[in-house]
Design a protein around this motif. Structure first.
Motif, PDB file in Angstrom:
ATOM      1  N   LYS A  17       0.829  -1.220   0.000  1.00  0.00           N
ATOM      2  CA  LYS A  17       0.000   0.000   0.000  1.00  0.00           C
ATOM      3  C   LYS A  17       0.856   1.260   0.000  1.00  0.00           C
ATOM      4  CE  LYS A  17      -3.677   2.331   2.606  1.00  0.00           C
ATOM      5  NZ  LYS A  17      -4.621   2.232   3.754  1.00  0.00           N
ATOM      6  N   TYR A  18       1.862   1.273   0.863  1.00  0.00           N
ATOM      7  CA  TYR A  18       2.734   2.447   0.977  1.00  0.00           C
ATOM      8  C   TYR A  18       4.035   2.136   0.242  1.00  0.00           C
ATOM      9  CZ  TYR A  18      -0.514   3.694   4.733  1.00  0.00           C
ATOM     10  OH  TYR A  18      -1.641   3.987   5.468  1.00  0.00           O
ATOM     11  N   LYS A  19       4.065   2.464  -1.017  1.00  0.00           N
ATOM     12  CA  LYS A  19       5.185   2.069  -1.869  1.00  0.00           C
ATOM     13  C   LYS A  19       6.472   2.812  -1.497  1.00  0.00           C
ATOM     14  CE  LYS A  19       3.054  -0.732  -4.784  1.00  0.00           C
ATOM     15  NZ  LYS A  19       3.445  -2.137  -5.002  1.00  0.00           N
ATOM     16  N   LYS A  20       7.489   2.032  -1.143  1.00  0.00           N
ATOM     17  CA  LYS A  20       8.805   2.566  -0.796  1.00  0.00           C
ATOM     18  C   LYS A  20       9.865   1.618  -1.367  1.00  0.00           C
ATOM     19  CE  LYS A  20       6.721   5.536   1.997  1.00  0.00           C
ATOM     20  NZ  LYS A  20       6.656   6.996   1.716  1.00  0.00           N
ATOM     21  N   ARG A  21      11.118   1.957  -1.113  1.00  0.00           N
ATOM     22  CA  ARG A  21      12.199   1.036  -1.487  1.00  0.00           C
ATOM     23  C   ARG A  21      12.110  -0.228  -0.635  1.00  0.00           C
ATOM     24  NH1 ARG A  21      18.625   2.323  -0.535  1.00  0.00           N
ATOM     25  NH2 ARG A  21      19.450   0.253  -1.051  1.00  0.00           N
ATOM     26  N   VAL A  22      12.308  -1.378  -1.266  1.00  0.00           N
ATOM     27  CA  VAL A  22      12.206  -2.662  -0.576  1.00  0.00           C
ATOM     28  C   VAL A  22      13.511  -3.437  -0.702  1.00  0.00           C
ATOM     29  CG1 VAL A  22      11.044  -4.908  -0.504  1.00  0.00           C
ATOM     30  CG2 VAL A  22       9.717  -2.836  -0.931  1.00  0.00           C
ATOM     31  N   ILE A  23      14.082  -3.804   0.447  1.00  0.00           N
ATOM     32  CA  ILE A  23      15.241  -4.704   0.486  1.00  0.00           C
ATOM     33  C   ILE A  23      14.761  -6.025   1.056  1.00  0.00           C
ATOM     34  CG2 ILE A  23      17.512  -5.145   1.485  1.00  0.00           C
ATOM     35  CD1 ILE A  23      17.996  -2.151   1.547  1.00  0.00           C
TER      36      ILE A  23
END
Length: 228
Positions: free
Chosen positions: A202-208
């Protein structure tokens, strides 16, 4: 802001939590660290605020090699990093105001400074009308807001969150995420370990993404993939 270079974390038991970890975080980023239980997410976070030490590699925070920081310098380092845990870790015998003020008292802040900063940060997290309540008089979401306020009161450049919505219902989780987004928009860097697929999507951010102690994915704006 933050750099991990060839980091390995090996515990005394011989268990290797993470190995060959390399990533960079720029000032003002919001990053999710995702992965299954036991993947090494919490170990990475603990290395940032010196709760665990890497057995190999180097970690740079705010242009300082924190793998070389001496034990007596750790409290000063931690003033620059706010930490939020899943289980809140509030002082049950202290009210909301006192829980947040405690983070300032331990560094010798004046009574005037404490009052100003505590009132301001409680307004930020929406608890200015509950400063005299005790933890057992608050909902889980309100307790997490107190924990957020405590992490923010020193105005750190980095907030590290370990499963901050893990004990909360979806609506309350959204409230916590809105606060974190507001903090991030003000320039504070946020690193958040989470299992919450709905939040990441839902809250699109950088994903590691981490699996078996290694980074398997690093997306600028990703979702919580089931392929881990």
């Amino acid at each position: 802001m933050l750099i991990f270079q060839n980091v390995e974390i090996r515990y005394k038991s011989g268990n290797v939590a993470v190995s060959n970890i390399n990533f960079k975080v720029d000032k003002g980023e919001f990053i999710y660290i995702v992965g299954p239980s036991g993947a090494g997410k919490s170990s990475l976070l603990k290395a940032i605020f010196k709760e665990v030490e890497p057995s190999k590699g180097e970690i740079f925070l705010l242009d300082k090699n924190i793998t070389r920081v001496k034990r007596r310098q750790i409290p000063y380092l931690r003033r620059q990093v706010g930490v939020v845990f899943q289980d809140f870790r509030l002082l049950e015998e202290k009210n909301v105001y006192e829980n947040v003020a405690f983070a300032l008292r331990v560094i010798g802040a004046s009574r005037k400074e404490i009052k100003t900063k505590v009132v301001d940060v409680l307004e930020t997290v929406g608890l200015s009308k509950k400063l005299k309540r005790y933890p057992n008089q608050l909902s889980g979401g309100e307790q997490q807001r107190v924990a957020l306020a405590r992490a923010l009161v020193n105005k750190p450049e980095l907030i590290v969150c370990d499963e901050p919505t893990g004990n909360l219902d979806p609506n309350t989780s959204d409230e916590i995420m809105e606060i974190l987004n507001k903090i991030n928009l003000r320039g504070t860097t946020v690193i958040m370990a989470t299992h919450a697929k709905e939040i990441v999507n839902k809250y699109k951010k950088r994903v590691i993404a981490v699996q078996d102690g290694s980074i398997v994915r690093d997306d600028i704006e990703g979702g919580y993939s089931d392929v881990l």
